[in-house]
Design a protein around this motif. Sequence first.
Motif, PDB file in Angstrom:
ATOM      1  N   LYS A 127       3.481  10.968   6.221  1.00  0.00           N
ATOM      2  CA  LYS A 127       3.497   9.999   5.123  1.00  0.00           C
ATOM      3  C   LYS A 127       4.816   9.248   5.220  1.00  0.00           C
ATOM      4  O   LYS A 127       5.878   9.870   5.248  1.00  0.00           O
ATOM      5  CB  LYS A 127       3.380  10.701   3.774  1.00  0.00           C
ATOM      6  CG  LYS A 127       3.239   9.766   2.608  1.00  0.00           C
ATOM      7  CD  LYS A 127       2.971  10.546   1.326  1.00  0.00           C
ATOM      8  CE  LYS A 127       2.714   9.617   0.170  1.00  0.00           C
ATOM      9  NZ  LYS A 127       2.370  10.350  -1.054  1.00  0.00           N
ATOM     10  N   GLU A 128       4.734   7.933   5.327  1.00  0.00           N
ATOM     11  CA  GLU A 128       5.923   7.116   5.480  1.00  0.00           C
ATOM     12  C   GLU A 128       5.965   6.041   4.400  1.00  0.00           C
ATOM     13  O   GLU A 128       4.958   5.411   4.118  1.00  0.00           O
ATOM     14  CB  GLU A 128       5.934   6.443   6.858  1.00  0.00           C
ATOM     15  CG  GLU A 128       5.989   7.418   8.006  1.00  0.00           C
ATOM     16  CD  GLU A 128       5.965   6.727   9.361  1.00  0.00           C
ATOM     17  OE1 GLU A 128       6.181   5.496   9.420  1.00  0.00           O
ATOM     18  OE2 GLU A 128       5.728   7.410  10.354  1.00  0.00           O
ATOM     19  N   GLY A 129       7.137   5.844   3.832  1.00  0.00           N
ATOM     20  CA  GLY A 129       7.319   4.776   2.864  1.00  0.00           C
ATOM     21  C   GLY A 129       7.294   3.415   3.542  1.00  0.00           C
ATOM     22  O   GLY A 129       7.584   3.292   4.733  1.00  0.00           O
ATOM     23  N   ALA A 161       4.739  -7.710  -2.729  1.00  0.00           N
ATOM     24  CA  ALA A 161       4.029  -7.310  -3.944  1.00  0.00           C
ATOM     25  C   ALA A 161       4.424  -5.909  -4.391  1.00  0.00           C
ATOM     26  O   ALA A 161       3.808  -5.351  -5.284  1.00  0.00           O
ATOM     27  CB  ALA A 161       2.522  -7.375  -3.708  1.00  0.00           C
ATOM     28  N   GLY A 162       5.424  -5.339  -3.763  1.00  0.00           N
ATOM     29  CA  GLY A 162       5.866  -3.990  -4.118  1.00  0.00           C
ATOM     30  C   GLY A 162       5.757  -3.048  -2.944  1.00  0.00           C
ATOM     31  O   GLY A 162       5.101  -3.329  -1.945  1.00  0.00           O
ATOM     32  N   SER A 163       6.423  -1.937  -3.077  1.00  0.00           N
ATOM     33  CA  SER A 163       6.441  -0.956  -1.989  1.00  0.00           C
ATOM     34  C   SER A 163       5.239  -0.024  -2.081  1.00  0.00           C
ATOM     35  O   SER A 163       4.542   0.035  -3.085  1.00  0.00           O
ATOM     36  CB  SER A 163       7.741  -0.159  -2.030  1.00  0.00           C
ATOM     37  OG  SER A 163       7.821   0.560  -3.246  1.00  0.00           O
ATOM     38  N   GLY A 164       5.031   0.706  -1.006  1.00  0.00           N
ATOM     39  CA  GLY A 164       3.934   1.669  -0.948  1.00  0.00           C
ATOM     40  C   GLY A 164       4.195   2.664   0.154  1.00  0.00           C
ATOM     41  O   GLY A 164       5.346   2.896   0.536  1.00  0.00           O
ATOM     42  N   ASP A 165       3.137   3.232   0.691  1.00  0.00           N
ATOM     43  CA  ASP A 165       3.283   4.170   1.794  1.00  0.00           C
ATOM     44  C   ASP A 165       2.059   4.141   2.690  1.00  0.00           C
ATOM     45  O   ASP A 165       1.037   3.567   2.344  1.00  0.00           O
ATOM     46  CB  ASP A 165       3.543   5.596   1.283  1.00  0.00           C
ATOM     47  CG  ASP A 165       2.429   6.125   0.411  1.00  0.00           C
ATOM     48  OD1 ASP A 165       1.250   6.024   0.804  1.00  0.00           O
ATOM     49  OD2 ASP A 165       2.727   6.655  -0.667  1.00  0.00           O
ATOM     50  N   ASN A 195      -1.382   2.456   1.663  1.00  0.00           N
ATOM     51  CA  ASN A 195      -1.282   2.358   0.202  1.00  0.00           C
ATOM     52  C   ASN A 195      -0.186   1.366  -0.168  1.00  0.00           C
ATOM     53  O   ASN A 195       0.793   1.715  -0.808  1.00  0.00           O
ATOM     54  CB  ASN A 195      -0.988   3.744  -0.386  1.00  0.00           C
ATOM     55  CG  ASN A 195      -2.001   4.781   0.042  1.00  0.00           C
ATOM     56  OD1 ASN A 195      -3.192   4.569  -0.071  1.00  0.00           O
ATOM     57  ND2 ASN A 195      -1.523   5.896   0.562  1.00  0.00           N
ATOM     58  N   ILE A 196      -0.359   0.129   0.270  1.00  0.00           N
ATOM     59  CA  ILE A 196       0.628  -0.924   0.053  1.00  0.00           C
ATOM     60  C   ILE A 196      -0.026  -2.009  -0.790  1.00  0.00           C
ATOM     61  O   ILE A 196      -1.094  -2.501  -0.423  1.00  0.00           O
ATOM     62  CB  ILE A 196       1.104  -1.501   1.409  1.00  0.00           C
ATOM     63  CG1 ILE A 196       1.673  -0.372   2.282  1.00  0.00           C
ATOM     64  CG2 ILE A 196       2.132  -2.604   1.204  1.00  0.00           C
ATOM     65  CD1 ILE A 196       1.818  -0.739   3.740  1.00  0.00           C
ATOM     66  N   PRO A 197       0.548  -2.379  -1.933  1.00  0.00           N
ATOM     67  CA  PRO A 197      -0.072  -3.400  -2.786  1.00  0.00           C
ATOM     68  C   PRO A 197      -0.438  -4.662  -2.001  1.00  0.00           C
ATOM     69  O   PRO A 197       0.371  -5.197  -1.249  1.00  0.00           O
ATOM     70  CB  PRO A 197       1.014  -3.696  -3.821  1.00  0.00           C
ATOM     71  CG  PRO A 197       1.801  -2.432  -3.907  1.00  0.00           C
ATOM     72  CD  PRO A 197       1.812  -1.904  -2.482  1.00  0.00           C
ATOM     73  N   GLY A 198      -1.680  -5.080  -2.134  1.00  0.00           N
ATOM     74  CA  GLY A 198      -2.171  -6.263  -1.444  1.00  0.00           C
ATOM     75  C   GLY A 198      -2.690  -5.977  -0.050  1.00  0.00           C
ATOM     76  O   GLY A 198      -3.335  -6.816   0.562  1.00  0.00           O
ATOM     77  N   PHE A 199      -2.421  -4.805   0.487  1.00  0.00           N
ATOM     78  CA  PHE A 199      -2.839  -4.453   1.844  1.00  0.00           C
ATOM     79  C   PHE A 199      -3.422  -3.047   1.882  1.00  0.00           C
ATOM     80  O   PHE A 199      -3.160  -2.293   2.805  1.00  0.00           O
ATOM     81  CB  PHE A 199      -1.654  -4.561   2.814  1.00  0.00           C
ATOM     82  CG  PHE A 199      -1.163  -5.958   2.971  1.00  0.00           C
ATOM     83  CD1 PHE A 199      -1.700  -6.799   3.915  1.00  0.00           C
ATOM     84  CD2 PHE A 199      -0.159  -6.431   2.139  1.00  0.00           C
ATOM     85  CE1 PHE A 199      -1.253  -8.096   4.047  1.00  0.00           C
ATOM     86  CE2 PHE A 199       0.307  -7.727   2.262  1.00  0.00           C
ATOM     87  CZ  PHE A 199      -0.246  -8.567   3.218  1.00  0.00           C
ATOM     88  N   ARG A 200      -4.192  -2.697   0.906  1.00  0.00           N
ATOM     89  CA  ARG A 200      -4.777  -1.356   0.858  1.00  0.00           C
ATOM     90  C   ARG A 200      -5.926  -1.267   1.860  1.00  0.00           C
ATOM     91  O   ARG A 200      -6.848  -2.054   1.841  1.00  0.00           O
ATOM     92  CB  ARG A 200      -5.269  -1.042  -0.543  1.00  0.00           C
ATOM     93  CG  ARG A 200      -4.132  -1.037  -1.558  1.00  0.00           C
ATOM     94  CD  ARG A 200      -4.604  -0.538  -2.906  1.00  0.00           C
ATOM     95  NE  ARG A 200      -3.650  -0.784  -3.941  1.00  0.00           N
ATOM     96  CZ  ARG A 200      -2.573  -0.033  -4.163  1.00  0.00           C
ATOM     97  NH1 ARG A 200      -2.324   0.989  -3.405  1.00  0.00           N
ATOM     98  NH2 ARG A 200      -1.751  -0.327  -5.152  1.00  0.00           N
ATOM     99  N   ASP A 201      -5.836  -0.286   2.745  1.00  0.00           N
ATOM    100  CA  ASP A 201      -6.856  -0.101   3.770  1.00  0.00           C
ATOM    101  C   ASP A 201      -7.001   1.388   4.024  1.00  0.00           C
ATOM    102  O   ASP A 201      -5.998   2.112   4.060  1.00  0.00           O
ATOM    103  CB  ASP A 201      -6.444  -0.829   5.055  1.00  0.00           C
ATOM    104  CG  ASP A 201      -7.553  -0.860   6.087  1.00  0.00           C
ATOM    105  OD1 ASP A 201      -8.738  -0.900   5.688  1.00  0.00           O
ATOM    106  OD2 ASP A 201      -7.243  -0.842   7.284  1.00  0.00           O
ATOM    107  N   HIS A 202      -8.224   1.840   4.181  1.00  0.00           N
ATOM    108  CA  HIS A 202      -8.500   3.256   4.411  1.00  0.00           C
ATOM    109  C   HIS A 202      -9.543   3.350   5.520  1.00  0.00           C
ATOM    110  O   HIS A 202     -10.538   2.629   5.486  1.00  0.00           O
ATOM    111  CB  HIS A 202      -9.019   3.924   3.130  1.00  0.00           C
ATOM    112  CG  HIS A 202      -8.131   3.689   1.958  1.00  0.00           C
ATOM    113  ND1 HIS A 202      -6.986   4.429   1.744  1.00  0.00           N
ATOM    114  CD2 HIS A 202      -8.183   2.790   0.954  1.00  0.00           C
ATOM    115  CE1 HIS A 202      -6.389   3.999   0.643  1.00  0.00           C
ATOM    116  NE2 HIS A 202      -7.094   3.000   0.155  1.00  0.00           N
TER     117      HIS A 202
END
Length: 79
Positions: free
Chosen positions: A10-12, A18-22, A43-50
């Motif tokens: 898990k990396e920050g 749009a804000g930080s995530g991981d 898990n990055i705001p605006g770039f959520r991908d799973h």
Amino acid sequence: MRTKLISSTKEGHAGYGAGSGDTERYEYLCPCEKGIIVEEHDNIPGFRDHDVWIECAECSLNYKLDTSKGIRSWELIKL
């Protein structure tokens, strides 16, 4: 069927304005134990991908991933 978890990271991430995530990456042993199943989450705001996929030629022919309950709840189904 789920398989054995063999690695996780898990990396920050500072984000893209749009804000930080991981980001998360989980590696599971495939059923034949010659490859892996990879599960990734951005898990990055605006770039959520799973996503989840099989990195094994043998298991790719014999199993499919069922993600109908969501990526985090994937299951292997024997073909």
